[in-house]
Each structure stands twice: as structure tokens, then as C-alpha cells.
Design a protein around this motif. Structure first.
Motif, PDB file in Angstrom:
ATOM      1  N   SER A 114       8.867   7.474   1.282  1.00 24.41           N
ATOM      2  CA  SER A 114       7.808   6.924   2.126  1.00 24.41           C
ATOM      3  C   SER A 114       8.247   5.712   2.942  1.00 24.41           C
ATOM      4  O   SER A 114       7.504   5.251   3.806  1.00 24.41           O
ATOM      5  CB  SER A 114       6.588   6.560   1.274  1.00 24.41           C
ATOM      6  OG  SER A 114       6.889   5.456   0.431  1.00 24.41           O
ATOM      7  N   ASP A 145       2.304   5.195  -0.912  1.00 24.58           N
ATOM      8  CA  ASP A 145       1.644   6.499  -0.874  1.00 24.58           C
ATOM      9  C   ASP A 145       1.099   6.821  -2.269  1.00 24.58           C
ATOM     10  O   ASP A 145       1.416   6.148  -3.253  1.00 24.58           O
ATOM     11  CB  ASP A 145       2.584   7.578  -0.356  1.00 24.58           C
ATOM     12  CG  ASP A 145       3.723   7.916  -1.309  1.00 24.58           C
ATOM     13  OD1 ASP A 145       3.916   7.200  -2.303  1.00 24.58           O
ATOM     14  OD2 ASP A 145       4.413   8.903  -1.060  1.00 24.58           O
ATOM     15  N   VAL A 146       0.290   7.842  -2.341  1.00 25.07           N
ATOM     16  CA  VAL A 146      -0.408   8.179  -3.589  1.00 25.07           C
ATOM     17  C   VAL A 146       0.569   8.516  -4.708  1.00 25.07           C
ATOM     18  O   VAL A 146       0.395   8.092  -5.855  1.00 25.07           O
ATOM     19  CB  VAL A 146      -1.401   9.342  -3.348  1.00 25.07           C
ATOM     20  CG1 VAL A 146      -2.028   9.806  -4.643  1.00 25.07           C
ATOM     21  CG2 VAL A 146      -2.470   8.917  -2.359  1.00 25.07           C
ATOM     22  N   ALA A 147       1.621   9.282  -4.406  1.00 22.87           N
ATOM     23  CA  ALA A 147       2.579   9.694  -5.446  1.00 22.87           C
ATOM     24  C   ALA A 147       3.242   8.482  -6.094  1.00 22.87           C
ATOM     25  O   ALA A 147       3.332   8.393  -7.318  1.00 22.87           O
ATOM     26  CB  ALA A 147       3.631  10.633  -4.858  1.00 22.87           C
ATOM     27  N   LEU A 152       0.810  -1.209   0.000  1.00 25.85           N
ATOM     28  CA  LEU A 152       0.000   0.000   0.000  1.00 25.85           C
ATOM     29  C   LEU A 152       0.856   1.277   0.000  1.00 25.85           C
ATOM     30  O   LEU A 152       1.036   1.926   1.026  1.00 25.85           O
ATOM     31  CB  LEU A 152      -0.962   0.013   1.191  1.00 25.85           C
ATOM     32  CG  LEU A 152      -1.954  -1.149   1.213  1.00 25.85           C
ATOM     33  CD1 LEU A 152      -2.731  -1.139   2.519  1.00 25.85           C
ATOM     34  CD2 LEU A 152      -2.895  -1.087   0.037  1.00 25.85           C
ATOM     35  N   GLY A 200       2.177   5.337  -6.093  1.00 23.14           N
ATOM     36  CA  GLY A 200       1.168   4.551  -6.815  1.00 23.14           C
ATOM     37  C   GLY A 200       0.804   5.164  -8.151  1.00 23.14           C
ATOM     38  O   GLY A 200       0.700   4.462  -9.159  1.00 23.14           O
ATOM     39  N   CYS A 201       0.618   6.470  -8.172  1.00 22.35           N
ATOM     40  CA  CYS A 201       0.281   7.156  -9.429  1.00 22.35           C
ATOM     41  C   CYS A 201       1.430   7.086 -10.428  1.00 22.35           C
ATOM     42  O   CYS A 201       1.216   6.856 -11.625  1.00 22.35           O
ATOM     43  CB  CYS A 201      -0.091   8.608  -9.166  1.00 22.35           C
ATOM     44  SG  CYS A 201      -1.679   8.801  -8.357  1.00 22.35           S
TER      45      CYS A 201
END
Length: 142
Positions: A141, A73-75, A71, A77-78
Motif C-alpha cells: 500500500s 489499508d484494511v488488510a 491510515l 490494519g486488521c
């Protein structure tokens, strides 16, 4: 840093290194070698990029699995999603067009230069930036 994160970081940077080495060094330099004709260069390029895309697809699969487990962080994953999508577009949409042109050249026909090369290069740049961002985001992260 957990195991999934460590694997993801390693995969991102290995994948990035492969793209940089092959797409931005090997591909343009092979045509500068003595006695390398367009046909020979295209023949080598087809083999090299087919192998690269197979390995990239494996790296993308490993990344998707490790990121699903960890899982991110958003950055991160994007950025990984952008890299995977760029690879998918290259393999599904651009490479077949390039293969048709190289088939024609290898068959001895005078095929016009393909604009697909520019699309492939643009996607390589997008993929390179996305992998760099993903790697940095994963390291931050962790």
C-alpha cells in the motif's frame, strides 16, 4: 512512502524478527545446551520473554500510533490488530499461568507440564503470520 508508513514497515519487520529469533530459535535451543537444567532454562526463559513482551508492547504502541497517523489499508490494519490482540492475550492470560508453573519448578516442586505452553506457541504462530501479512500489506500500500 510517508514517514508513518516507513516507520510502521520497519517496526513490523523488526518485531517479526524478534519473535522469530527468540520464540522459534532461542527458546527451544536453550534446552539443548549442555548442563542446562529445566530450572535454569525456565529461569532464563522468564527473563528473556519478560523483556521480549515489554519490547513487543512498545512496538505495538508505536504501530498503533503510526497507523492512526497514516491510515493504513484494511488488510494492514486488521493484521496489526490481530498481532496486538495475540500479544495482549499472551501477556494478560497465558504468561501468568506459565509463571505460576515456573515458580513451582524453581521452588523445587514437581509441577505438571503446563498446557499454557501450547497456547503461547499457538499465539506466537498467529502473531507471526499477522505480522508477516501486515508487513506485506504495508509495503504494497506504500
Amino acid at each position: 512512502m510517508g514517514t508513518a508508513s516507513a516507520v510502521a514497515v520497519a517496526v513490523v519487520f523488526v518485531w517479526l524478527g524478534m519473535v522469530l529469533a527468540i520464540s522459534f530459535l532461542e527458546a527451544p535451543l536453550k534446552f539443548r545446551a549442555p548442563n542446562v537444567t529445566l530450572a535454569i532454562g525456565l529461569g532464563i526463559g522468564r527473563i528473556v520473554f519478560r523483556a521480549l513482551n515489554i519490547v513487543e508492547t512498545c512496538w505495538a504502541a508505536v504501530l498503533v500510533v503510526t497507523l492512526a497517523l497514516g491510515l493504513p489499508d484494511v488488510a494492514a490494519g486488521c493484521a496489526v490488530a490481530v498481532a496486538v490482540i495475540a500479544l495482549a492475550v499472551q501477556v494478560i492470560a497465558v504468561r501468568p499461568r506459565l509463571s505460576r508453573r515456573s515458580d513451582a519448578v524453581l521452588a523445587g516442586l514437581d509441577a505438571p507440564r503446563s498446557l499454557g505452553h501450547y497456547g503461547y506457541i499457538a499465539l506466537e504462530v498467529v502473531k507471526t503470520v499477522a505480522l508477516l501479512v501486515a508487513g506485506i500489506a504495508l509495503l504494497i500500500s506504500a
